[in-house]
Enzyme design. Structure first.
Site, PDB file in Angstrom:
ATOM      1  CB  ILE A   1     -58.500 -31.392  56.971  1.00  0.00           C
ATOM      2  CG1 ILE A   1     -59.023 -31.401  58.422  1.00  0.00           C
ATOM      3  CG2 ILE A   1     -59.382 -30.976  55.811  1.00  0.00           C
ATOM      4  CD1 ILE A   1     -59.455 -29.786  58.312  1.00  0.00           C
ATOM      5  CE1 TYR A   2     -53.095 -32.950  50.386  1.00  0.00           C
ATOM      6  CE2 TYR A   2     -51.584 -34.562  51.810  1.00  0.00           C
ATOM      7  CZ  TYR A   2     -52.184 -34.177  50.228  1.00  0.00           C
ATOM      8  OH  TYR A   2     -51.304 -34.424  49.487  1.00  0.00           O
ATOM      9  N   GLY A   3     -55.221 -35.526  54.680  1.00  0.00           N
ATOM     10  CA  GLY A   3     -54.978 -37.037  54.742  1.00  0.00           C
ATOM     11  C   GLY A   3     -56.130 -37.757  54.232  1.00  0.00           C
TER      12      GLY A   3
ATOM     13  CB  SER B   1     -59.273 -35.043  50.947  1.00  0.00           C
ATOM     14  OG  SER B   1     -57.963 -34.595  50.940  1.00  0.00           O
ATOM     15  CE  LYS B   2     -53.938 -35.493  47.427  1.00  0.00           C
ATOM     16  NZ  LYS B   2     -53.885 -35.359  45.797  1.00  0.00           N
TER      17      LYS B   2
END
Length: 254
Positions: free
Chosen positions: A159-161, A163-164
């Site tokens: 999820i974080y990855g 977005s980045k």
């Protein structure tokens, strides 16, 4: 068209979007020690924001704060407009973002959406407004804190990855759009950073400190780099991982 400010390409004035970020404050400290004299810290009003400003003032900089909320794009024009109306800004550091909690966020989609809106949607809004303001004045750098995690989705933090990954692609395209205008866009891709944001998490290989990221940012500014990896070895590591067959990549302890 004005050239980049100063012979060393280091800024005299700095706007930090994400004014309580440990990495951003390490960058600000390093730049103040070199050349920077005016700093704007943009973030949600809080004691932490005021403490950060007070600390940077002890280093000799004129430091001001401005309310800024990544999750409220409608307010970004006003917030950044206030800063640029006070005078030219040599560098904007886009440093806000959240890690989220992968296991929890998978079960609570609204939390996952919040991560995406903060790290990507908010950055698109603020990045475009900052870029336009820098272009209007004819010079400046936009430094975007991305992450090596955006290079390939991992089970542990996709999820974080993701977005980045969106942020990184956006910043690269923005840099191409601004090429030749006098505005320099630099994407910074650190790996695991040992900071307050990652406290309690097991450090990964090639982990770095906020100060090491700040050193890399300074060097990137001096070189007019478009992409900076921290540490540099991550570039080779992520290139290898990116090209691994998916069946193999899935079995790695990442």
């Amino acid at each position: 068209m004005r050239a980049a400010p100063g012979p060393t390409r280091l800024p005299r004035s700095l706007l930090v979007l994400g004014g309580t970020s440990g990495i951003a404050l390490a960058v600000a400290r390093r730049l103040i020690a070199r050349r920077t004299r005016t700093v704007w810290l943009a973030g949600r009003p809080s004691p932490a924001l005021e403490e950060a400003a007070a600390h940077l003032r002890t280093l000799g900089a004129d430091v001001r704060t401005v309310p800024f909320d990544a999750l409220d794009p409608a307010s970004h024009e006003t917030a950044l407009g206030k800063v640029f109306a006070e005078g030219g800004i040599d560098m904007v550091l886009l440093a806000f973002g959240v890690l989220g909690d992968q296991a929890y966020d998978e079960r609570e989609p609204l939390n996952a959406v919040r991560v995406a809106q903060t790290n990507y949607t908010g950055a698109v809004s603020a990045g475009l407004i900052a870029a336009r303001s820098l272009q209007d004045q004819g010079h400046g750098s936009l430094v975007v804190l991305s992450a090596a995690a955006g290079e390939r989705a991992r089970r542990a933090d996709f999820i974080y990855g993701s977005s980045k990954a969106g942020l990184d692609t956006f910043a690269q395209g923005l840099g191409d759009a601004l090429y030749g205008t006098g505005v320099h866009v630099m994407v910074v891709r650190p790996g695991f950073v040992r900071s307050g944001a990652t406290a309690g998490r097991a450090a990964e290989p090639l982990a770095v400190t906020p100060e090491e990221v700040a050193t890399a940012v300074e060097l990137g500014l001096r070189r007019r780099s478009e992409t900076v990896w921290v540490p540099g070895a991550l570039r080779l590591v992520t290139s290898v991982l990116r090209h691994l067959p998916r069946a193999v990549f899935r079995r790695l302890p990442l």
